[in-house]
Design an enzyme around this catalytic site. Structure first.
Site: not given
Ligand code: AMP
Length: 114
Positions: A33, A87, A93-95, A100, A102
């Site tokens: 991450d 998430n 907070g899923q972005s 995935h 964590h």
């Molecule tokens: P979430 O908020 O659960 O969707 O987690 C998305 C995660 O992806 C966050 O912790 C970000 O730091 C991580 N992230 C976003 N873009 C990248 C990337 N290019 N390489 C590695 N991690 C990433």
């Protein structure tokens, strides 16, 4: 194999954009991450595109593949104590909308999480 051309994690799986990959098998890929929250913080993702863990669970073989990937990474690293978080939904907070896990380890973690 199902893939979304607009998905950043699909691009990482395909090797089209860089990431620090730390584990790969037939069904899953793990990479660091970029905003780590623990000494070990990797994202374990299915090779195919599913939007979240509920979507993934519609395909039991793919879901089992991701869990095996989590186990495979933990075994590779000799991790016996780790936390996994999925998430699901922007409201928590899923972005990135490619399933995935964590996987976090290497520091004390309270429960319940904040
Ligand atoms: P979430 O908020 O659960 O969707 O987690 C998305 C995660 O992806 C966050 O912790 C970000 O730091 C991580 N992230 C976003 N873009 C990248 C990337 N290019 N390489 C590695 N991690 C990433």
């Amino acid at each position: 194999m199902a893939s979304d051309p607009d998905c950043i994690f699909c691009k990482i799986v395909a090797g089209d954009i860089p990431a620090t990959k730390v584990y790969e098998d037939a069904h899953a890929v793990a990479f660091a991450d970029t905003n780590p929250q623990a000494p070990t913080h990797v994202l374990v993702v299915p090779r195919e595109h599913y939007t979240d863990v509920a979507d993934l669970a519609r395909d039991p073989d793919a879901a089992a593949g991701l869990l095996a990937g989590i186990r495979g990474f933990a075994a590779q690293e000799g991790l016996t104590d780790f936390r996994t978080v999925f998430n699901t939904g922007a409201g928590v907070g899923q972005s990135v909308f490619h399933t995935h896990a964590h996987l976090l380890a290497g520091r004390p973690m309270g429960w319940p999480p904040g």
